[in-house]
Design a protein around this motif. Structure first.
Motif, PDB file in Angstrom:
ATOM      1  N   LEU A  98      36.137  28.637  63.292  1.00 10.72           N
ATOM      2  CA  LEU A  98      35.190  29.714  63.573  1.00 10.72           C
ATOM      3  C   LEU A  98      34.971  29.823  65.083  1.00 10.72           C
ATOM      4  O   LEU A  98      34.716  28.807  65.745  1.00 10.72           O
TER       5      LEU A  98
ATOM      6  N   GLU B 152      31.724  36.464  67.146  1.00  8.05           N
ATOM      7  CA  GLU B 152      32.720  37.335  66.514  1.00  8.05           C
ATOM      8  C   GLU B 152      33.608  37.978  67.587  1.00  8.05           C
ATOM      9  O   GLU B 152      33.111  38.380  68.655  1.00  8.05           O
TER      10      GLU B 152
ATOM     11  N   SER C 189      34.660  35.184  59.324  1.00 13.27           N
ATOM     12  CA  SER C 189      34.341  34.128  58.360  1.00 13.27           C
ATOM     13  C   SER C 189      34.758  34.510  56.944  1.00 13.27           C
ATOM     14  O   SER C 189      34.972  33.644  56.099  1.00 13.27           O
TER      15      SER C 189
ATOM     16  N   VAL D  93      29.705  29.130  56.762  1.00 16.58           N
ATOM     17  CA  VAL D  93      29.934  30.432  57.383  1.00 16.58           C
ATOM     18  C   VAL D  93      28.637  31.240  57.501  1.00 16.58           C
ATOM     19  O   VAL D  93      28.441  31.991  58.465  1.00 16.58           O
TER      20      VAL D  93
ATOM     21  N   TRP E  61      26.680  29.791  60.433  1.00 16.92           N
ATOM     22  CA  TRP E  61      27.375  30.188  61.672  1.00 16.92           C
ATOM     23  C   TRP E  61      27.057  31.644  62.016  1.00 16.92           C
ATOM     24  O   TRP E  61      26.772  31.978  63.161  1.00 16.92           O
TER      25      TRP E  61
END
Length: 432
Positions: free
Chosen positions: A16, A20, A34, A290, A293
């Motif tokens: 990850l 983004e 994710s 995820v 995160w």
């Protein structure tokens, strides 16, 4: 099978990122990176189960036809041995033999190129390959090695049912040791080629002898059942290549990649933690990782799973100190399941032996599953894991073949797996 294997190979499990990627917004992708982790995990598990759907179809085809022929032979020839029936059907060529055939070919090439001395050492694989590379003919041999690694070295020393088992590709010491043994045989003047023509002749001779004993009205049924069995028997012999070796090799490689993602995210302390959770729990942990995160908060499951994993480690340590019972539950009076009989060697006779052990029978006897007929006398070395195969010591065995109408049988020596203590034992073991 190859379609599913290729599809599993294409799955990616990337760490990850801190945030983004900007493309998620600028390209209007509409989903987080994710999502790929979650989706690919589900695809991996589903494809793995699909592999096993195909597995049982292949075995069902093979066993169904073979058991028809087996039953026909048992009724026509009541005293025929099970192995004799198998020899009438079994193939002696095909992909099931290819990994080992490639090792033999590489051994012969090493002797031909005069680089065999570099292989017959106890050095690590990297050292052996480096020494070969420095030889005048080394490049040619290494090219031959690399040519066969895909797909034939995607092969486990044992069936790849555990995450810590290695393929030949992952541990080249395994095939190099085998090549070294073949080189030694060649140096001693022995022939290492499989006697394919002789095996064909033996198989056809056995068929002819038993066929001649049949009444005229029984021959057609015998021929048809034999032909069908031979037509589908490759599914029995070769399904392991597709499933337990090729598919499992890809599956565990992808699982290790996902385990590394958990470690990089700080969810697990080490990759090995991953394997103390079942597939449903991994799904829960993956969502937790995820989601936290994406929100930017610590994952709530980190402490929970750390405690659970520590407890399960203690359980596993305790279990490894015990020798498991041969079977659990209420045994049937008669074992009729073809999968139990043919795939696992669980027969009515075997169950009775287990029950005798449980009742305190001959505790001095070592019980195992034989791999070839006859009697062998010598020292038995008991091992509990395929990683201990290298502990097996070379020795001289006295083979006493069982009576056979056409003379002595030919034997291959295989380890006999015995679930007892690790001590060496002197014994005489009859192999039915």
């Amino acid at each position: 099978m190859t379609t599913v294997i290729d599809r599993m190979k294409s799955l990616q499990f990337a760490n990850l990122p801190e945030i983004e990627p900007i493309e998620i917004v600028t390209e209007g992708q509409g989903r987080s990176v994710s999502w790929d982790l979650v989706e690919n995990y589900h695809r991996l598990v589903n494809d793995f189960f699909l592999v096993w759907q195909y597995h049982f179809e292949m075995l069902g085809l093979g066993y169904g036809a073979y058991l028809v022929f087996f039953d026909l032979c048992k009724k026509a020839f009541p005293e025929i041995q099970d192995q004799t029936i198998a020899r009438m059907v079994a193939g002696v060529e095909g992909m099931a033999f290819r990994p080992d055939d490639e090792l033999r070919r590489l051994a012969k090439l090493a002797v031909e190129l005069n680089i065999d001395a570099s292989i017959t050492t106890n050095d690590p694989a990297d050292t052996i390959l480096a020494n070969i590379a420095g030889h005048a003919n080394g490049a040619r041999w290494l090219a031959a090695l690399n040519e066969v690694r895909e797909p034939w070295f995607n092969y486990f020393a044992e069936y790849g049912f555990l995450h810590d088992q290695e393929t030949w590709n992952e541990n080249l010491s395994i095939p190099l040791q085998a090549i070294s043994r073949y080189v030694e045989l060649l140096r001693n003047g022995e022939v290492i080629d499989r006697p394919v023509e002789q095996l064909h002749e033996d198989r056809d001779e056995i068929v002819a002898e038993y066929r001649a004993l049949l009444a005229p009205d029984e021959v057609q049924a015998f021929d048809e059942a034999l032909a069908l069995s031979r037509n589908v028997f490759p599914y029995i012999e070769e399904h392991n290549i597709y499933v337990e070796h090729w598919s499992h090799a890809v599956f565990w490689r992808k699982v290790r990649e996902l385990a590394d993602v958990f470690v990089a995210a700080g969810f697990f302390r080490q990759a090995d933690d991953f394997y103390f959770l079942n597939r449903f729990e991994i799904d829960q942990a993956l969502f937790d990782m995820v989601e936290s995160w994406a929100i930017g908060v610590p994952a709530r499951g980190v402490q929970h799973w750390a405690r659970e994993i520590d407890a399960r480690r203690k359980i596993m340590t305790a279990l490894r100190t015990e020798t498991a019972a041969p079977a659990y539950g209420t045994p049937p009076h008669e074992v009729t399941d073809p999968f139990a009989i043919m795939n696992y060697g669980v027969t009515t006779e075997r169950v009775q032996q287990w029950l005798a052990q449980a009742r305190g029978g001959n505790t001095a006897a070592l019980q195992g599953i034989a791999a070839s007929p006859g009697v062998v006398e010598g020292i038995v070395r008991v091992i509990r894991h395929e990683n201990e195969i290298s502990d097996l010591q070379p020795g001289k065995f006295w083979w006493r073949p069982l009576p056979h109408p056409r003379g002595p049988l030919r034997f291959r020596s295989w380890p006999v797996w015995l679930p007892t203590s690790g001590a060496d034992e002197s014994c005489s073991h009859r192999m039915p």
